[in-house]
Write a protein that holds these residues in place. Structure first.
Motif, PDB file in Angstrom:
ATOM      1  N   UNK A  44       0.849  -1.189   0.000  1.00  0.00           N
ATOM      2  CA  UNK A  44       0.000   0.000   0.000  1.00  0.00           C
ATOM      3  C   UNK A  44       0.888   1.245   0.000  1.00  0.00           C
ATOM      4  N   UNK A  45       0.283   2.386  -0.238  1.00  0.00           N
ATOM      5  CA  UNK A  45       1.045   3.635  -0.170  1.00  0.00           C
ATOM      6  C   UNK A  45       1.529   3.891   1.257  1.00  0.00           C
ATOM      7  N   UNK A  46       0.773   3.437   2.263  1.00  0.00           N
ATOM      8  CA  UNK A  46       1.204   3.608   3.651  1.00  0.00           C
ATOM      9  C   UNK A  46       2.482   2.825   3.929  1.00  0.00           C
ATOM     10  N   UNK A  47       2.540   1.605   3.416  1.00  0.00           N
ATOM     11  CA  UNK A  47       3.749   0.783   3.588  1.00  0.00           C
ATOM     12  C   UNK A  47       4.919   1.464   2.879  1.00  0.00           C
ATOM     13  N   UNK A  48       4.696   1.917   1.655  1.00  0.00           N
ATOM     14  CA  UNK A  48       5.755   2.585   0.900  1.00  0.00           C
ATOM     15  C   UNK A  48       6.273   3.811   1.647  1.00  0.00           C
ATOM     16  N   UNK A  49       5.370   4.639   2.157  1.00  0.00           N
ATOM     17  CA  UNK A  49       5.776   5.844   2.892  1.00  0.00           C
ATOM     18  C   UNK A  49       6.568   5.488   4.149  1.00  0.00           C
ATOM     19  N   UNK A  50       6.135   4.447   4.850  1.00  0.00           N
ATOM     20  CA  UNK A  50       6.845   4.021   6.055  1.00  0.00           C
ATOM     21  C   UNK A  50       8.256   3.562   5.705  1.00  0.00           C
ATOM     22  N   UNK A  51       8.385   2.774   4.672  1.00  0.00           N
ATOM     23  CA  UNK A  51       9.709   2.296   4.256  1.00  0.00           C
ATOM     24  C   UNK A  51      10.605   3.450   3.819  1.00  0.00           C
ATOM     25  N   UNK A  52      10.059   4.393   3.080  1.00  0.00           N
ATOM     26  CA  UNK A  52      10.844   5.548   2.636  1.00  0.00           C
ATOM     27  C   UNK A  52      11.235   6.449   3.808  1.00  0.00           C
ATOM     28  N   UNK A  53      10.386   6.571   4.796  1.00  0.00           N
ATOM     29  CA  UNK A  53      10.661   7.426   5.956  1.00  0.00           C
ATOM     30  C   UNK A  53      11.719   6.826   6.867  1.00  0.00           C
ATOM     31  N   UNK A  54      11.623   5.530   7.151  1.00  0.00           N
ATOM     32  CA  UNK A  54      12.495   4.904   8.138  1.00  0.00           C
ATOM     33  C   UNK A  54      13.650   4.120   7.529  1.00  0.00           C
ATOM     34  N   UNK A  55      13.636   3.859   6.230  1.00  0.00           N
ATOM     35  CA  UNK A  55      14.650   3.066   5.529  1.00  0.00           C
ATOM     36  C   UNK A  55      15.223   1.940   6.406  1.00  0.00           C
ATOM     37  N   UNK A  56      14.396   0.958   6.728  1.00  0.00           N
ATOM     38  CA  UNK A  56      14.848  -0.124   7.600  1.00  0.00           C
ATOM     39  C   UNK A  56      15.970  -0.953   6.983  1.00  0.00           C
ATOM     40  N   UNK A  57      16.773  -1.510   7.864  1.00  0.00           N
ATOM     41  CA  UNK A  57      17.859  -2.396   7.438  1.00  0.00           C
ATOM     42  C   UNK A  57      17.348  -3.804   7.169  1.00  0.00           C
ATOM     43  N   UNK A  58      16.326  -4.191   7.918  1.00  0.00           N
ATOM     44  CA  UNK A  58      15.729  -5.523   7.801  1.00  0.00           C
ATOM     45  C   UNK A  58      14.213  -5.349   7.707  1.00  0.00           C
ATOM     46  N   UNK A  59      13.609  -6.064   6.765  1.00  0.00           N
ATOM     47  CA  UNK A  59      12.151  -6.024   6.573  1.00  0.00           C
ATOM     48  C   UNK A  59      11.637  -7.455   6.601  1.00  0.00           C
ATOM     49  N   UNK A  60      10.694  -7.720   7.496  1.00  0.00           N
ATOM     50  CA  UNK A  60      10.074  -9.041   7.587  1.00  0.00           C
ATOM     51  C   UNK A  60       8.667  -8.941   7.020  1.00  0.00           C
ATOM     52  N   UNK A  61       8.376  -9.805   6.051  1.00  0.00           N
ATOM     53  CA  UNK A  61       7.094  -9.768   5.354  1.00  0.00           C
ATOM     54  C   UNK A  61       6.366 -11.098   5.445  1.00  0.00           C
ATOM     55  N   UNK A  62       5.097 -11.065   5.825  1.00  0.00           N
ATOM     56  CA  UNK A  62       4.221 -12.209   5.620  1.00  0.00           C
ATOM     57  C   UNK A  62       3.901 -12.194   4.133  1.00  0.00           C
ATOM     58  N   UNK A  63       4.203 -13.282   3.437  1.00  0.00           N
ATOM     59  CA  UNK A  63       4.097 -13.203   1.980  1.00  0.00           C
ATOM     60  C   UNK A  63       3.615 -14.498   1.328  1.00  0.00           C
ATOM     61  N   UNK A  64       2.539 -15.053   1.816  1.00  0.00           N
ATOM     62  CA  UNK A  64       2.010 -16.276   1.207  1.00  0.00           C
ATOM     63  C   UNK A  64       0.781 -16.007   0.341  1.00  0.00           C
ATOM     64  N   UNK A  65       0.475 -14.726   0.126  1.00  0.00           N
ATOM     65  CA  UNK A  65      -0.671 -14.324  -0.700  1.00  0.00           C
ATOM     66  C   UNK A  65      -1.981 -14.926  -0.197  1.00  0.00           C
ATOM     67  N   UNK A  66      -2.142 -14.987   1.122  1.00  0.00           N
ATOM     68  CA  UNK A  66      -3.366 -15.540   1.705  1.00  0.00           C
ATOM     69  C   UNK A  66      -4.568 -14.683   1.334  1.00  0.00           C
TER      70      UNK A  66
END
Length: 134
Positions: A44-66
């Motif tokens: 989402x745009x919220x996720x994108x903005x959060x990533x751009x703001x905080x530029x994390x070193x590690x990102x953990x994603x739930x990603x099984x397309x449930x």
């Protein structure tokens, strides 16, 4: 929210009574890598903005397309993972939530192939495996 060791920032919280398509939390502490943990969410745009703001070193994603019948997809798929990787190219991407829920539409095996085709670097721990980031 914060504590004596660092700061915690929440993107948003979702519940079935009030659905939001973004859910994640940032962990920051002195002398530690910044960590973003995405909950059950899609790109989402919220996720994108959060990533751009905080530029994390590690990102953990739930990603099984449930998916849920009548609602649609509630967890990231391979396209979403690629979007995260492109947004924070220096972050280590960790794929979780694989082969653990009945409503998943992508298996570990399938996700590995899809991300290889997309050229996405990631870590996908086996069940019970521990990852350490120094």
């Amino acid at each position: 929210m914060s504590d004596r060791n660092g700061k915690i920032f929440c993107t948003s919280i979702a519940s079935l009574s009030h659905i939001s398509k973004a859910c994640g939390i940032i962990f920051q502490a002195k002398q530690e890598k910044t960590l973003y943990v995405a909950g059950d969410t899609i790109w989402t745009t919220e996720i994108k903005k959060t990533l751009q703001t905080f530029t994390p070193d590690v990102v953990v994603l739930n990603a099984c397309a449930a998916e849920l019948a009548g609602f649609g997809r509630l967890i990231m798929n391979d396209e979403d993972v690629e979007a995260v990787a492109r947004t924070v190219p220096d972050a280590q991407i960790v794929i979780s939530h694989m082969d653990t829920v009945a409503h998943a539409s992508i298996t570990r095996y399938t996700m590995r192939g899809l991300l290889a085709k997309r050229g996405v670097d990631y870590l996908m721990p086996e069940d019970g495996e521990t990852l350490v980031f120094n």
